[in-house]
Design an enzyme around this catalytic site. Structure first.
Site, mmCIF file in Angstrom:
data_model
loop_
_atom_site.group_PDB
_atom_site.id
_atom_site.type_symbol
_atom_site.label_atom_id
_atom_site.label_comp_id
_atom_site.label_asym_id
_atom_site.label_seq_id
_atom_site.Cartn_x
_atom_site.Cartn_y
_atom_site.Cartn_z
ATOM 1 C CB CYS B 52 39.961 -43.650 23.865
ATOM 2 S SG CYS B 52 40.630 -45.285 24.103
ATOM 3 C CD GLU B 117 41.909 -53.136 21.318
ATOM 4 O OE1 GLU B 117 41.797 -53.553 22.474
ATOM 5 O OE2 GLU B 117 41.119 -52.357 20.789
#
Lengths: 273, 426
Positions: B52, B117
């Protein structure tokens, strides 16, 4: 004798101030446990000193500002210790300890001996009135302290300056609730303080209300705190607004306590005729 | 003839979410997409990455400029629908060391929206496996991807970067604890299904929050996420009505428009008697109007704020990104050395040399021992014969290496030759 005790008391309050500051700086558990104990030791000595004065003179040492300050610091430390026991708010000691030190310093700075009290005033009204009024004020002092903390914490959160997530400051919710608790306790105490004073005045001078400057300033703060409490309970006031008003209220009380009597001569300032 | 890596794509920094969505690869058609990519004349090996936050094409090519052109066109063909902005304005194109560094940084999560992340590495691995299944990756990209995985591993173990992503959600929890006394009696509303939002919600739940509402534009998704958290799904159109029940509102929707305006929040606050609210905006476009922070008893932090707090609170961690970048630099240099060594010309030279050495030393040995006393003519004959043998042996492999049609396998053969003949040590 009581002056010597007061000196040791002041020293203990100073020591407590030091350990509270170390606690905030280092956040070591040891200091958070030992600091209230030091204040407790100071409080006990303070109690002994004031008790001694009471038995020797037959009335509490509140006839002069410096004496009143000393008694006030004693009440405040007492209230703090109670709050610490009940709510574990060690950081409040950082506010109480230095204040208590300075006030007790004033108590010994000018040597022994207080103003002479007309024999007619030596009734139990005096300790009752003074204790209630001071208790109310001491609770408001703590309300002032938590409100100040609230504003600091709120500012840091709003402006996103959470540089060191800064452990010792309690959460806003907790500070706000303590503000409420202190208002709930402080307001009736203040009300009773004013009532006993008025009744005493009625008994001694014949009139309950004489529009003394001290009475007027008390009435103003009483109204202020009263409406604050009212706003909290019915209108759901909370947060910054309440904190700010609490601070304003206390500044009025404190300001008058410290300077009002020297500006406006009154019965509260030793003119008993 | 030397191969190099090229990367063409766009990410969260160069393109807004609606542009990224327009080119995002359809994962059910991934095989065909990869085939199409590999069919491009300039692309010898190819892989894609589509999350995304990024859409990228990684390729090995011998013609950088042609590859740029063709891959750009390839991406433009992927575009579904159109918007105001021209897709090409959002594309970046890297080649050589820049491309290698880019991929390594992506794998190590240095290029992520939330630096550190961990999900990106898994996604990269998935896309690599897909490309492997289709056969669109060869020696160079195999090596490149494997190196990128080990770069990611090194960065994770040798630096404190990984803990930074966690710290965004733990900072959110810390801040919540500065506002609220206890989280056990608080309710969280999670808007949108972004990954970071999930992470923060999970962290809050672990810290004691017991009640959770989930809303999403697609209700099924809300139900799905709510089940994950044992929370209550709420229809998207209805979420403002439920807002008054929420003490913490986590926004992680990929919405282009603002979801909450100050007026709505003010109204909500009146309904909840001014009880404090904490808004956490994790959307890559702002979900909540920043003016919300101005309202009394309302606190709004977006992801940048959280990261700023995290940064300032992580003493000694400031050097971690630099340390990670150093690791990346080191690995880029290592990979480029390897890639250079893949060039066929030096390999052919080295192979010839190696065989020649063997030939020479064997002749010398024989002439000193078993073939002692040969005439000059006979010696010459042996010289010629062995040279011809070597030449014949080498003919097929070398011509294969040089044949342009088989160019894609060049690297594979070069690599094989080097390993089989032990040319690497030289």
């Amino acid at each position: 004798m009581d002056v010597a005790l007061l000196k040791v008391t002041a020293l203990l309050y100073l020591l407590g101030t030091g350990t509270f500051i170390i606690y905030v700086a280092l956040l070591r558990d040891f200091f958070s446990r030992v600091s209230p104990l030091i204040l407790l030791a100071g409080f006990l000595l303070h109690t002994a000193a004031l008790g001694l004065h009471f038995f020797q003179a037959g009335y509490p040492a509140v006839t002069e500002l410096r004496e009143a300050l000393s008694v006030y610091s004693w009440v405040m430390v007492g209230v703090y210790l109670f709050v610490q026991l009940k709510y574990r708010l060690t950081i409040l000691g950082c506010f109480v300890a230095p204040l208590a030190f300075l006030m007790s310093l004033a108590g010994i700075a000018f040597g022994a001996g207080g103003g002479e009290l007309p024999p007619g005033l030596k009734t139990y009204w005096l300790p009752l009135h003074v204790t209630l009024a001071f208790l109310g004020n001491a609770v408001f002092a703590l309300a002032f302290a938590v409100s100040l903390m609230y504003l600091v914490q709120e500012y840091r959160l709003k402006s996103k300056r959470m540089t060191a997530l800064y452990k010792p400051l309690p959460s806003l919710e907790r500070l706000d609730r303590l503000n409420y608790i202190f208002l709930v306790w402080g307001f009736p105490l203040m009300t009773l303080g004013i009532l006993t004073g008025s009744l005493w005045a009625g008994a001694y001078w014949g009139n309950y209300w004489s529009w003394e400057p001290r009475q007027i300033s008390s009435a103003i703060t009483w109204l202020l705190y009263g409406s604050l409490l009212q706003g909290r309970i019915t209108a759901g006031w909370r947060g910054r607004k309440v904190a700010f008003l609490t601070i304003v209220g206390f500044v009025v009380v404190l300001g008058y306590f410290l300077w009002g009597d020297s500006v406006f001569p009154s019965r509260h300032a030793g003119r008993f005729e | 003839m030397n191969k190099e890596i090229v990367i063409v794509g766009l990410n969260h920094r160069t393109a807004p979410v609606e542009v990224r969505e327009r080119v995002a690869f359809d994962n059910s058609l991934l095989g065909e997409t990869l085939q199409c990519l590999r069919a491009l004349p300039s692309v010898q090996e190819g892989a894609v990455l589509s999350t995304c936050n990024r859409v990228e094409v990684v390729a090995a090519t011998s013609d950088r400029e042609a590859a740029f052109e063709e891959i750009k066109k390839f991406l433009l063909e992927q575009e579904s629908g159109s918007g105001e902005s021209n897709l090409e304005d959002h594309l970046y194109a890297y080649a050589g060391d820049q491309a290698v560094r880019h991929l390594f940084r992506v794998a190590a999560s240095l290029d992520s929206m939330v630096v550190g992340e961990p999900q990106i590495l898994g996604q990269l691995k998935d896309y690599y496996v897909a490309a492997q299944e289709v056969g669109s990756v060869g020696t160079v990209l195999h090596r490149l991807f494997h190196r990128s995985f080990s770069v990611a591993k090194r960065v994770r173990t040798e630096t404190g970067i990984a803990s930074r992503a966690v710290s965004v959600s733990s900072v959110a929890v810390e801040l919540a604890k500065r506002i609220f006394d206890r989280l056990e009696d608080k309710t969280v509303m999670l808007i949108g299904a972004g990954k970071i939002g999930n992470l923060v919600a999970r962290h809050l739940q672990r810290s004691g929050v017991s009640s959770l509402m989930v809303t999403n534009r697609t209700f099924e998704r809300a139900v799905e996420v709510a089940a994950q958290f044992r929370g209550n799904p709420i229809r998207f159109e209805e979420f403002p009505r439920y807002l008054k029940l929420a003490d913490l509102v986590v926004g992680c929707a990929g919405a282009p428009e603002t979801l909450l305006r100050p007026e709505t929040v003010e109204e909500t606050l009146r309904e909840r008697k001014q009880k404090a609210m904490f808004f956490i905006d994790l959307g890559d476009r702002r979900n909540f109007d920043p003016l919300i922070n101005e309202i009394d008893n309302v606190y709004l932090y977006d992801i940048d704020d959280l990261q700023a707090v995290a940064r300032e609170n992580l003493h000694g961690r400031t050097g971690e990104v630099r340390k990670a970048e150093e690791i990346v630099d080191e690995e880029v240099a290592g990979f480029l050395r390897w890639l250079d060594s893949l060039d066929q010309v030096p390999t052919i030279v080295a192979l010839r040399q190696r065989l020649e050495e063997i030939r020479q030393s064997e002749i010398e040995k024989s002439l000193r021992t078993s073939l002692k006393g040969l005439s000059e003519k006979e010696r010459q004959a042996i010289e010629d014969m062995t040279a011809a043998m070597i030449s014949k042996i080498l003919h097929a492999p070398i011509s294969r290496l040089k044949r342009p049609l088989e160019e894609r396998e060049e690297a594979l053969y070069v690599e094989a030759l080097k390993r089989l003949f032990g040319l690497e040590e030289k």
